[in-house]
Every structure is written in structure tokens, then in C-alpha cells.
Scaffold this motif. Sequence first.
Motif, PDB file in Angstrom:
ATOM      1  N   ARG A 197       0.832  -1.203   0.000  1.00 42.29           N
ATOM      2  CA  ARG A 197       0.000   0.000   0.000  1.00 42.29           C
ATOM      3  C   ARG A 197       0.871   1.259   0.000  1.00 42.29           C
ATOM      4  O   ARG A 197       1.585   1.530   0.967  1.00 42.29           O
ATOM      5  CB  ARG A 197      -0.939   0.016   1.197  1.00 42.29           C
ATOM      6  CG  ARG A 197      -1.780  -1.260   1.329  1.00 42.29           C
ATOM      7  CD  ARG A 197      -2.970  -1.065   2.233  1.00 42.29           C
ATOM      8  NE  ARG A 197      -3.956  -0.200   1.606  1.00 42.29           N
ATOM      9  CZ  ARG A 197      -4.936  -0.625   0.801  1.00 42.29           C
ATOM     10  NH1 ARG A 197      -5.042  -1.916   0.531  1.00 42.29           N
ATOM     11  NH2 ARG A 197      -5.790   0.216   0.266  1.00 42.29           N
ATOM     12  N   GLU A 223      -8.053   4.853  -5.787  1.00 41.40           N
ATOM     13  CA  GLU A 223      -7.021   3.828  -5.738  1.00 41.40           C
ATOM     14  C   GLU A 223      -6.837   3.155  -7.085  1.00 41.40           C
ATOM     15  O   GLU A 223      -7.803   2.894  -7.805  1.00 41.40           O
ATOM     16  CB  GLU A 223      -7.399   2.780  -4.689  1.00 41.40           C
ATOM     17  CG  GLU A 223      -6.346   1.722  -4.422  1.00 41.40           C
ATOM     18  CD  GLU A 223      -6.766   0.791  -3.306  1.00 41.40           C
ATOM     19  OE1 GLU A 223      -6.398   1.053  -2.140  1.00 41.40           O
ATOM     20  OE2 GLU A 223      -7.479  -0.195  -3.590  1.00 41.40           O
ATOM     21  N   GLN A 256      -5.093   6.930   6.089  1.00 45.80           N
ATOM     22  CA  GLN A 256      -4.461   6.042   5.115  1.00 45.80           C
ATOM     23  C   GLN A 256      -2.940   6.116   5.218  1.00 45.80           C
ATOM     24  O   GLN A 256      -2.252   5.100   5.135  1.00 45.80           O
ATOM     25  CB  GLN A 256      -4.903   6.428   3.693  1.00 45.80           C
ATOM     26  CG  GLN A 256      -6.320   6.024   3.344  1.00 45.80           C
ATOM     27  CD  GLN A 256      -6.453   4.534   3.121  1.00 45.80           C
ATOM     28  OE1 GLN A 256      -5.671   3.923   2.408  1.00 45.80           O
ATOM     29  NE2 GLN A 256      -7.459   3.936   3.750  1.00 45.80           N
ATOM     30  N   ALA A 296      -0.092   3.026   5.866  1.00 46.89           N
ATOM     31  CA  ALA A 296       0.519   2.651   4.585  1.00 46.89           C
ATOM     32  C   ALA A 296       1.868   1.968   4.770  1.00 46.89           C
ATOM     33  O   ALA A 296       2.533   2.108   5.797  1.00 46.89           O
ATOM     34  CB  ALA A 296       0.686   3.895   3.719  1.00 46.89           C
TER      35      ALA A 296
END
Length: 444
Positions: free
Chosen positions: A223, A261, A297, A301
Motif C-alpha cells: 500500500r 485507488e 491512510q 501505509a
Amino acid sequence: MEQNHIFGDTIFALSSGRLPSGVAVIRISGPQTRFVTETISVRLPQPRSAALRFLRDSDGSLIDRGLVLFFPAPASFTGEDCAELHLHGGKAVVDAMITVLYKFAGCRLAEAGEFTRRAFANGKFDLTVAEGLADLIAAETDGQRKLALQVSSGAQANLYSSWRTELIRARALIEAELDFADESDVPGSVSDQVWESMRNLAERIGKHVVDGKRGAMVRDGFRAVIVGAPNAGKSSLLNALAGRDVAIVSDEPGTTRDLIEIKLDLNGLPVLVTDTAGLRETEGKVEKMGIDRALEQASAADLVITLTDLSNPVEPRLNDVADGIILRVGTKSDLTQSPGAAAYDLVLSTRTGEGLDDLLEMLAKRVELAAGSLSDPLPTRRRHMELLTETGREVTAAVYDEAAPLEVRAEYLRRASHSLGRITGDVDVEDILDVVFSQFCIGK
């Protein structure tokens, strides 16, 4: 070996995917398979050999001409009698054959995953292999394929089985000292034989759990999150990486409110790149929610790519993000004569393409470093990780709780072997007795 029919129904399903197609494969499994296949194709082919047959309805009308394979139990995928009908991949042909199969008593359409479930119930493989097969089917990158193939081949199951054998042997030694201390052939000093090996096992399990983060990353994706001030070029970079317009690009600040994404395949490893809302002070309720999501996020990550507009530098402020996972990128290098590259890991321009290849190369190296070697068995699912953590905790308690009675420490090991057995679906509380009697000749 005589077949034991655990399931009464015979199931069938199209197993070759969406129609129309060049070939459609209908799989059949269960006690009626032999009769059904012989009725439709007139005579069975030799086991595990393909034969060209006319396939007919019960009234003799021709449905299609195709290949028929028969796999007698137990040497089949499910452990039951199985057959495959290879038809022409037209919708009308497949519908006609499905309709014919419904006419046989005890035959029905299979539920999702039911063939694999029957294979597991019939002892063809354990739960980890079943999960590996599911991952193999879902694999989108070469790295995912390799990891899934390793799990489905039984490497993970073999490792856990060997650990469980160690636990069972340790418990057997303890039980022997507790229950058969007067027997001359029972080894003494359990501590010398058990606790050092259990300490070593706890260390191996702990390392395996840590390595599991690599397995989860390969399976679910590395990610990478793009953050920066408004108009730093986040959406432009996402579009450039995707090779198409997936995000709105505008000079107006605050255009991106939600997460966008894309998925990349870098040297066979999956990478999920997320565009986020521009980081700034704002009174707007919706934009603030987007900024909160961006920070959330970033904190979770594997890599945070921070963008700074070199023509109007505003450094993004990040909290709870380790410096080691940040990649600092200067953008819009085509708009300034003195980009100040020394302050950044790299500079780029999505308009000219400068630096994009360098960014992909750096990203690929980060992903490969995080994935490491895929040659060793790795836990790939949260279920594995939770049960392995539980196993390690029980083994550690057994080793280091030296003040506890021997019965209590043995119970720790019993719970550890139970947790390990739950990973593979192979929990048998009676197998410790086999070890005790075979190793120590009790009752000779």
C-alpha cells in the motif's frame, strides 16, 4: 480402498468460467457420478483418460459431442467418483446439459466452493491447501501466483504439522513422567528434553509471525499513499501511473475529497497506490473528512509518497508516520529553473514525464525489499496470524511459567497444539496417546 460417501448428493457445476467460450467444462462429483456419466455418454472411458463421446439425453436426443473423463474414488480431486464433460462453450449447449443433469435423482447444482469443501472433508488436503487453491485462482500477479502455489502445494501444512508433532512429543514426555513415573522405560528429567526444544519452537513461531506480514503484503498488495498540499500534483501523478484519467485534475484546490485507488503490477508484485485529499486547514466539513481519511491512510501505509510543488513549495505535515516509510518527491520540475533536488528523494514532472520511470523503479525496489524471499512458507491470512500468535503465546507460557505445576504447563502445550491444529483443520486430541504408547512401550 473402498469409497466412503460422506455426502449423499451428487453435485455438478460449470467449472470453466463465463460463457460463451471455446470449451465449457462441467464437473460432477458424488455417488451417482458413474451412473450419470455412463447414461449420458453410453459407456465410461478408461479412468483418467479422455474419450470422445456423443452426449445424449435420457430419450436419446443428441446434446453435443465432446470429451468425457472419469476419475474413480478415491483418486480424484474430491475423493469421490468425479467426472468432467468437455462441451462446446455455447450457452444453449451448457443449459441443455445442466437441464439433463437435474433429471437424475439425487443430483443438484453445487454451491460455491463445494467441490473443494468435499475434498477437504474427504482428507484430500487440509485447510491451508484449500486456502492456497483459492488464492491461486484469485492471483493477479506473478508474486501472488508463486505464494499461492507454495501454500497449495502443502509447504505451509507440512511446516505446521512438524511443529504440532514437536508439541505432541513434548506433551507425551510430560504425560509419561506424570502418569508412568514407575515405568523403567520412561525417560526422566522432562525439563532437559522438553523446555529447551519448546523455547526454540517459540522463537521459530515468533519469527514466522513476523514474516507473515510479508505474506499478507504479497497477497493483499503493498500500500502506497500519495499525500501533499492541494495542487501538489497528486491526481496528475496517479493518472500518469495508471496510464489513464482516473482522477479529476484541476487548478481549483480541494478537488479530491475521497480516496482514489489504482493497482499496479511491479515485477510481479501487487501495489495499491492511493490518491488522497490535499492537506490544508479548512472549514469545509466534506473536505475535512477527506483530509482525515488521507491522514488515516498514510498512518497505515507501507509507503507514503509526499509531493511538494517545486514552483510553490508547501511541505505536507504528517503525524504518526515513520520517517523510514516516507518518499519525498518534488513535482512540477518543468515550472522552475532551480528545483532544489537535494531536498527530495527525486523530482519529476507529469507533463514532460521526467522522473516517472525513476519513481516506478524506486517503488519497485521498496516493494521487493518488503516482500523479501518467497521461497519459505509464509502465513498469508489473518486467521493464520491470529492462531499462530495464540500458539506462540501458549508455548512461551509453558516454557517460562516455571513455578506452575507440571500439569498446568502441559495444558499450555495442549492449547498450543490445539491452536496450531485449527489452522490446518486437523485437531485430534487422541493422537497424543499413540505417541505415548509407541515411544515408551507402555503395557507391553
